[in-house]
Structures are given as C-alpha cells and as structure tokens.
Write a protein that holds these residues in place. Structure first.
Motif, PDB file in Angstrom:
ATOM      1  N   ARG A 136       0.729  -1.223  -0.226  1.00 36.98           N
ATOM      2  CA  ARG A 136      -0.488  -0.047  -0.158  1.00 36.98           C
ATOM      3  C   ARG A 136       1.071   1.049  -0.084  1.00 36.98           C
ATOM      4  N   GLY A 137       1.960   1.081   0.831  1.00 33.90           N
ATOM      5  CA  GLY A 137       2.803   2.368   0.895  1.00 33.90           C
ATOM      6  C   GLY A 137       4.027   2.329  -0.657  1.00 33.90           C
ATOM      7  N   SER A 138       4.036   1.414  -0.991  1.00 33.49           N
ATOM      8  CA  SER A 138       5.351   1.653  -2.247  1.00 33.49           C
ATOM      9  C   SER A 138       4.722   2.053  -3.072  1.00 33.49           C
ATOM     10  N   MET A 139       3.139   2.881  -3.584  1.00 31.34           N
ATOM     11  CA  MET A 139       3.501   3.385  -4.678  1.00 31.34           C
ATOM     12  C   MET A 139       2.862   4.481  -4.683  1.00 31.34           C
ATOM     13  N   THR A 140       3.438   4.984  -5.680  1.00 31.66           N
ATOM     14  CA  THR A 140       3.045   6.725  -6.301  1.00 31.66           C
ATOM     15  C   THR A 140       2.136   7.140  -6.535  1.00 31.66           C
ATOM     16  N   ARG A 141       1.827   5.531  -7.648  1.00 32.71           N
ATOM     17  CA  ARG A 141      -0.035   6.629  -7.630  1.00 32.71           C
ATOM     18  C   ARG A 141      -0.282   5.087  -7.901  1.00 32.71           C
ATOM     19  N   VAL A 142      -1.929   4.617  -7.368  1.00 33.32           N
ATOM     20  CA  VAL A 142      -3.231   3.685  -7.829  1.00 33.32           C
ATOM     21  C   VAL A 142      -4.462   4.259  -9.131  1.00 33.32           C
ATOM     22  N   PHE A 143      -4.096   2.609 -10.263  1.00 34.88           N
ATOM     23  CA  PHE A 143      -4.899   3.622 -11.066  1.00 34.88           C
ATOM     24  C   PHE A 143      -6.559   2.520 -10.721  1.00 34.88           C
ATOM     25  N   ASP A 144      -7.345   3.150 -10.974  1.00 31.41           N
ATOM     26  CA  ASP A 144      -8.248   2.315 -10.473  1.00 31.41           C
ATOM     27  C   ASP A 144      -8.779   1.891 -12.130  1.00 31.41           C
ATOM     28  N   LYS A 145      -9.172   0.574 -12.022  1.00 28.22           N
ATOM     29  CA  LYS A 145      -9.789   0.046 -13.505  1.00 28.22           C
ATOM     30  C   LYS A 145     -10.428  -1.155 -13.456  1.00 28.22           C
ATOM     31  N   ASP A 146     -11.444  -0.840 -14.702  1.00 33.08           N
ATOM     32  CA  ASP A 146     -12.826  -2.108 -14.693  1.00 33.08           C
ATOM     33  C   ASP A 146     -12.718  -2.975 -15.886  1.00 33.08           C
ATOM     34  N   LYS A 147     -11.836  -3.063 -16.128  1.00 38.54           N
ATOM     35  CA  LYS A 147     -11.266  -4.120 -18.138  1.00 38.54           C
ATOM     36  C   LYS A 147     -10.182  -4.808 -17.128  1.00 38.54           C
TER      37      LYS A 147
END
Length: 177
Positions: free
Chosen positions: A76-87
């Motif tokens: 959780r804390g290691s990512m610059t950004r998390v992209f949500d997707k639904d595909k």
C-alpha cells in the motif's frame, strides 16, 4: 526522475490465495531494492454491475469500496499512484498520460492474474510500441501454476522470449549490477 516504471497489477486482497499470497512480500522486497531507480505504480480492479466479470460470470468480489478491492497491506505505501480500472487491461488514456508525463522509457510488469489483467495490459502496452517486460516470478494466477505458465507461454510468443524475465534479470537491467 526515473524513466522506468515498475507497474504492479491488481495486488488486491480479493486476489490473494494459496497461489498468489507469496507474491506480496516478494514484490515488496524487490521494490525496496530498486526504489531509487524507478517509479512504482499499481492498478486496482474495481468490480461493479457493468463489468464483464459481473455481467457474464456473476463474479461479485472486489466491488467498489470493499476490503477485497484494496491493495494488499505489504504494498500500500510503496506506490506513487494506484490506477483504478474496471477492465482487464490498465492500458487506458489515464495510464498513457502518466507514462507520457513521466517520460517512461520502459515498463516492468508484475502482479495477478497473469492470464487476464497482466496479459491484457502488457499486450496493449506492447502494441502501442512502449518497451516493456514481464517479471515472471513476480506474477501469478489465482487459478494456479498451470494458468500462470500458460499465460507466460502466450506472452513469450507474443512479446518475445527476451521480454519475459526473472526478477534477477530485471534488477540487473534496472540497477546495472
């Protein structure tokens, strides 16, 4: 700023089982070893009533707002950004814009499921002529090793054997040692 992206696909609570749970610690260790040399981002599959998985399979896990949809605690804390997707694929306009803005020259993919979200994301990235590789020992399938290996076979055929690599080789390429 680095021109390399370590992209972690769908390492979510809902995708952890006996075949994939070992990946979280392994990825966290790898990411900590390369952290000064790369940007780390992740994706999160968010299910809802209008996804193919929900409509065609009746799959109701990883729904928006659920604990299943959350990134595993180890990452959780290691990512610059998390992209949500639904595909399955994360290779959408938002991801492409992120890659352009950060002038990414190469993407290293890891995560789950090798035959679904990893495969689709890598093929879409590759088709857009972005240099990429799949770190095979940092990927897995919730369906087990046979599904994982089948996807690696397809990836080796489609993106070349040289782009399906072990984490030791990825480390050498990223860190130069």
């Amino acid at each position: 700023m680095s021109n390399i992206l370590f992209l972690i696909i769908d390492m979510q609570n809902g995708f952890m089982n006996q075949y994939t749970e070992h990946l979280a610690d392994k990825m966290a260790r790898f990411q900590s070893r390369i952290s000064g040399n790369v940007i780390t981002a992740g994706t999160r599959y968010v299910n809802h009533k209008h996804t193919a998985c929900y409509v065609f399979e009746g799959w109701k896990s990883c729904m928006a707002g659920s604990e299943e949809a959350e990134i595993v605690p180890e990452l959780r804390g290691s990512m610059t950004r998390v992209f949500d997707k639904d595909k399955y694929s994360c290779w959408n306009e938002e991801m492409k814009q992120f890659v352009r803005e950060h002038e990414i020259k190469k993407i290293y993919f890891a995560g789950v499921n090798t035959g679904c979200c990893v495969l689709h994301s890598v093929l879409d990235c590759y088709n857009d002529l972005v240099d990429c590789a799949v770190i095979e020992d940092l990927c897995g399938s919730t369906s087990g090793p046979k599904e994982h290996e089948a996807a690696l076979t397809v990836l080796r055929s489609c993106i070349t054997e040289e782009r399906v690599i072990l984490s030791s080789r990825a480390y050498e390429e990223i860190c130069g040692s």
